[in-house]
Design a protein around this motif. Structure first.
Motif, PDB file in Angstrom:
ATOM      1  N   UNK A 161       0.816  -1.218   0.000  1.00 22.97           N
ATOM      2  CA  UNK A 161       0.000   0.000   0.000  1.00 22.97           C
ATOM      3  C   UNK A 161       0.849   1.268   0.000  1.00 22.97           C
ATOM      4  N   UNK A 162       1.993   1.255   0.686  1.00 26.62           N
ATOM      5  CA  UNK A 162       2.883   2.419   0.746  1.00 26.62           C
ATOM      6  C   UNK A 162       3.661   2.643  -0.536  1.00 26.62           C
ATOM      7  N   UNK A 163       4.032   1.542  -1.182  1.00 25.89           N
ATOM      8  CA  UNK A 163       4.928   1.620  -2.331  1.00 25.89           C
ATOM      9  C   UNK A 163       4.332   2.380  -3.503  1.00 25.89           C
ATOM     10  N   UNK A 164       5.217   2.950  -4.290  1.00 29.79           N
ATOM     11  CA  UNK A 164       4.779   3.661  -5.499  1.00 29.79           C
ATOM     12  C   UNK A 164       5.320   3.028  -6.769  1.00 29.79           C
ATOM     13  N   UNK A 165       6.316   2.148  -6.625  1.00 29.82           N
ATOM     14  CA  UNK A 165       6.883   1.476  -7.794  1.00 29.82           C
ATOM     15  C   UNK A 165       7.406   0.116  -7.372  1.00 29.82           C
ATOM     16  N   UNK A 166       7.433  -0.787  -8.323  1.00 28.75           N
ATOM     17  CA  UNK A 166       7.971  -2.117  -8.103  1.00 28.75           C
ATOM     18  C   UNK A 166       8.535  -2.636  -9.407  1.00 28.75           C
ATOM     19  N   UNK A 167       9.043  -3.851  -9.366  1.00 26.41           N
ATOM     20  CA  UNK A 167       9.621  -4.464 -10.559  1.00 26.41           C
ATOM     21  C   UNK A 167       8.857  -5.748 -10.864  1.00 26.41           C
ATOM     22  N   UNK A 168       8.274  -5.794 -12.053  1.00 27.05           N
ATOM     23  CA  UNK A 168       7.536  -6.954 -12.533  1.00 27.05           C
ATOM     24  C   UNK A 168       8.502  -7.836 -13.313  1.00 27.05           C
ATOM     25  N   UNK A 169       8.586  -9.108 -12.930  1.00 28.60           N
ATOM     26  CA  UNK A 169       9.489 -10.048 -13.600  1.00 28.60           C
ATOM     27  C   UNK A 169       8.667 -11.071 -14.373  1.00 28.60           C
ATOM     28  N   UNK A 170       9.015 -11.211 -15.637  1.00 26.46           N
ATOM     29  CA  UNK A 170       8.309 -12.097 -16.554  1.00 26.46           C
ATOM     30  C   UNK A 170       9.312 -12.982 -17.278  1.00 26.46           C
ATOM     31  N   UNK A 171       8.811 -13.974 -17.975  1.00 24.71           N
ATOM     32  CA  UNK A 171       9.658 -14.801 -18.827  1.00 24.71           C
ATOM     33  C   UNK A 171       9.740 -14.117 -20.184  1.00 24.71           C
TER      34      UNK A 171
END
Length: 167
Positions: free
Chosen positions: A22-32
């Motif tokens: 809830x606090x975060x504003x960005x993340x890293x999406x990992x895909x194949x």
């Protein structure tokens, strides 16, 4: 199916992991990605209590990877305080594993993009929000991640600073 965390005492509670999302504003999406290379892309997101939504263009590497394999992970770093004298960092992060899909239904897409807009611009009026969505609607792609598993972890030093349970 999902591995147990090796250092269990550093495991965040579900409540704390949700707070990080809830606090975060960005993340890293990992895909194949292409040719079996991992493809990790930083994204803004919104967590609605059960799913994570992202937005982007209607074509590209990310969408090609999603269409090829729905399995993904998403990581949010909540804290990363480097402590040079200890040769470490005091960290807190959450990793979510799940299935991603492109939201095709316009009603569902509109609800998701409103959640994203409200997270990043909560002071905007309904009219300003509607205007921005209308302007960007045609090139807009919304993606959803259904959560299958979530873990959070923090540095031992941060765990020690937490108030003791029941005191």
């Amino acid at each position: 199916m999902f591995r147990e965390m090796r250092r269990k005492r550093q495991l965040l509670s579900e409540e704390d992991a949700v707070a990080v999302l809830n606090r975060g504003t960005a993340g890293v999406l990992a895909l194949s990605g292409d040719d079996d290379y991992p493809y990790a892309v930083p994204l803004s997101y919104v967590y609605d209590g059960s799913k994570i939504y992202f937005h982007g263009a209607k074509e590209g590497h990310k969408l090609d990877a999603m269409r090829r394999c729905e399995k993904a992970s998403f990581c949010v770093v909540d804290r990363d305080q480097v402590v040079p004298e200890e040769y470490t960092s005091y960290f807190r992060s959450v990793i979510v594993f799940g299935a991603v899909r492109i939201v095709e239904d316009d009603t569902e897409k509109l609800e998701a993009i409103k959640k994203l807009a409200i997270k990043y611009a909560p002071e905007n009026t309904d009219q300003r929000l509607k205007s921005a969505i209308d302007r960007e609607w045609n090139p807009l792609c919304v993606m959803e991640m259904i959560i299958h598993h979530m873990t959070g972890k923090e540095a031992v030093e941060l765990m020690k600073k937490r108030p003791k349970q029941g005191t």
